[in-house]
Structures are given as C-alpha cells and as structure tokens.
Design a protein around this motif. Structure first.
Motif, PDB file in Angstrom:
ATOM      1  N   LYS A  67       0.966   3.691   9.427  1.00 25.48           N
ATOM      2  CA  LYS A  67      -0.456   3.794   9.742  1.00 25.48           C
ATOM      3  C   LYS A  67      -0.989   2.412  10.144  1.00 25.48           C
ATOM      4  CE  LYS A  67      -1.371   7.731   6.684  1.00 25.48           C
ATOM      5  NZ  LYS A  67      -1.572   8.693   7.780  1.00 25.48           N
ATOM      6  N   LYS A 106       5.758  -0.015   3.308  1.00 25.36           N
ATOM      7  CA  LYS A 106       4.684  -0.091   2.309  1.00 25.36           C
ATOM      8  C   LYS A 106       3.983  -1.439   2.248  1.00 25.36           C
ATOM      9  CE  LYS A 106       6.827   3.413  -0.653  1.00 25.36           C
ATOM     10  NZ  LYS A 106       7.311   3.748  -2.010  1.00 25.36           N
ATOM     11  N   TRP A 117      -3.349   4.458  -0.243  1.00 22.91           N
ATOM     12  CA  TRP A 117      -4.006   5.052   0.921  1.00 22.91           C
ATOM     13  C   TRP A 117      -5.071   6.061   0.492  1.00 22.91           C
ATOM     14  CZ3 TRP A 117      -4.509   4.194   5.918  1.00 22.91           C
ATOM     15  CH2 TRP A 117      -4.936   5.236   6.756  1.00 22.91           C
ATOM     16  N   ASN A 118      -6.232   5.980   1.131  1.00 21.75           N
ATOM     17  CA  ASN A 118      -7.384   6.842   0.871  1.00 21.75           C
ATOM     18  C   ASN A 118      -8.002   6.624  -0.505  1.00 21.75           C
ATOM     19  OD1 ASN A 118      -7.535   8.057   3.372  1.00 21.75           O
ATOM     20  ND2 ASN A 118      -6.206   9.762   2.812  1.00 21.75           N
ATOM     21  N   ILE A 174       0.830  -1.202   0.000  1.00 24.20           N
ATOM     22  CA  ILE A 174       0.000   0.000   0.000  1.00 24.20           C
ATOM     23  C   ILE A 174       0.865   1.253   0.000  1.00 24.20           C
ATOM     24  CG2 ILE A 174      -0.252  -0.248   2.502  1.00 24.20           C
ATOM     25  CD1 ILE A 174      -2.970   1.138   2.203  1.00 24.20           C
ATOM     26  N   PHE A 182      -8.609   3.051  -1.426  1.00 17.60           N
ATOM     27  CA  PHE A 182      -8.466   1.611  -1.236  1.00 17.60           C
ATOM     28  C   PHE A 182      -9.125   0.799  -2.356  1.00 17.60           C
ATOM     29  CE2 PHE A 182      -8.182   3.295   3.128  1.00 17.60           C
ATOM     30  CZ  PHE A 182      -6.988   2.724   3.531  1.00 17.60           C
ATOM     31  N   ASP A 196      -8.894   1.599   7.186  1.00 17.74           N
ATOM     32  CA  ASP A 196      -8.525   2.393   8.349  1.00 17.74           C
ATOM     33  C   ASP A 196      -9.653   2.499   9.373  1.00 17.74           C
ATOM     34  OD1 ASP A 196     -10.321   3.989   7.027  1.00 17.74           O
ATOM     35  OD2 ASP A 196      -8.935   5.665   6.689  1.00 17.74           O
ATOM     36  N   LEU A 239      -3.888  -0.405  10.052  1.00 14.27           N
ATOM     37  CA  LEU A 239      -5.032  -0.878   9.278  1.00 14.27           C
ATOM     38  C   LEU A 239      -5.699  -2.027  10.024  1.00 14.27           C
ATOM     39  CD1 LEU A 239      -3.709  -0.841   5.587  1.00 14.27           C
ATOM     40  CD2 LEU A 239      -4.956   0.920   6.834  1.00 14.27           C
ATOM     41  N   ALA A 278       1.027   4.956   3.148  1.00 19.18           N
ATOM     42  CA  ALA A 278       0.411   4.585   4.422  1.00 19.18           C
ATOM     43  C   ALA A 278       1.422   4.091   5.453  1.00 19.18           C
ATOM     44  CB  ALA A 278      -0.650   3.511   4.184  1.00 19.18           C
TER      45      ALA A 278
END
Length: 210
Positions: A30, A53, A92-93, A24, A95, A72, A32, A27
């Motif tokens: 972050k 990643k 990310w954002n 990903i 998906f 998320d 998940l 991200a």
C-alpha cells in the motif's frame, strides 16, 4: 586534508541515514503519504510503498521541523519531526490508536496529546450543545456549565504537566503555541478548533523563522 575528507564523509553518512521508519501491519504494497502541517492544513510532500511491513521516508536538511502525519491520505497518525532517526509501529486502518513510539524522545512527550485533545473537544462539543439550546435558568444548565469549565481546566492542567516533563524540548514549545484559548459556552466549536490550530501554526512558523 584527511580530516576534512573524514568530516565530509560523516556529514554525508548522517544525511543519508536520516529517515522516518514505520513498521506497519496489514499494509504491504500500500502507498502511504508523508504530510507536513502548514497554516493551510496538511500538505503532501512525499509518498512511499510499504514493503515487508516497513515504510521509510528520507529526512534531509531541507525537511523542516514541525508537525507531520503519515497515512493513506484519509487517516493517519500525527507526529513531531525534530530528530534524524524516528521509528514507529502501527496497524493499517488503526494508525493513531495502535501507534507505538519505538525511538523518538520528542514524540514520547507528544504522543498522548492528539488522543487526549480529541477526546476533550468531543466532550466539550457535546456539552456545548446543551449550553447552546437549553434553558440557562435550570439546574441542569448550571451543572453542564460547570462540567464544561472543569473539562477545559483539567485539559489545561494536564497539558501543563506534559510540558513540564520536558520543558526544554522543542516539542514543548510547539505544544505551548498550540494550546487553545478558553472557549466561551455556546460558541460553535468547529471554527474555533480550526482557528486555534491556525494560530498555533502561525506561532510555530514564527518560532522557526526567529
């Protein structure tokens, strides 16, 4: 005895390497969540951080097959779990829209379903507003009614073609169970969609139990 040891080692090796991997972009660091779809909606069952990643979730014999989502907690991408090794790529954002299936036969069959389904229901929702409030005696109403019916027919035919491309795949049985009933014009679509997904989930759980 040696054969037994080798056999047990192989089982252990498979169980340890069975996992879901997602490459990903954008991200790193972050968190998940892996969520499982039940009759009560998606339930969080695991979480992991994105490192270099990549985010990974282990799959064990206790991980049931079915519909899952990784995201998320607000947005994510849907996928079908029925294989030991799954590999996805996404952003990310973004998906679902950026999703690429690198390794998973079942998900290559399923992948077009969410986007096609959501677009079909968005279109039906807009048409349904006209059918709910417009004068049924006008030509515009009749034209809208025809499009409303044709949209459902087209989506049903397309879904059948997806199932027929892999009729023996377990995901095809899920898609059959998740097919929405025919929606009558003027019906509120929001509870209809929720009710239909619940019915599909109940059928799917029933297939696993059986």
């Amino acid at each position: 005895m040696n054969r037994v040891v080798i056999f047990l080692f192989l089982i252990f090796a498979v169980s340890c390497t069975a996992q879901i991997n997602v490459r990903i972009k954008g991200a790193d660091n972050k968190t998940l969540y892996l969520q499982y779809f039940t009759i009560n909606g998606y339930q969080k069952i695991d979480s992991a951080s994105v490192i270099d990643k990549v985010v990974s979730f282990p799959v064990s014999e206790k991980t049931p097959p079915g519909m899952y989502i990784i995201g998320d907690g607000k947005t994510g991408f849907e996928f079908f779990l029925n294989e030991n090794q799954l590999l996805f790529e996404t952003v990310w954002n973004s998906f679902q829209d950026s999703l690429k299936i690198i390794s998973s036969l079942e998900n290559k069959v399923y992948s077009p379903i969410p986007t096609k389904r959501d677009k079909a229901y968005m279109h039906l929702d807009l048409l349904n507003q006209v059918l709910t409030y417009y004068d049924s005696g006008t030509d515009y109403y009749l034209t809208t009614l025809l499009e409303f019916t044709n949209t459902q027919d087209r989506f049903s035919s397309w879904t059948d073609s997806v199932i027929n491309s892999a009729p023996k795949a377990l995901v095809s049985h899920y898609i059959r169970a998740d097919i929405k009933p025919y929606i009558s014009p003027g019906l509120n679509l929001k509870p209809t969609k929720s009710f239909s997904r619940s019915i599909g989930s109940i059928k799917w759980i029933g297939m696993i139990i059986l």
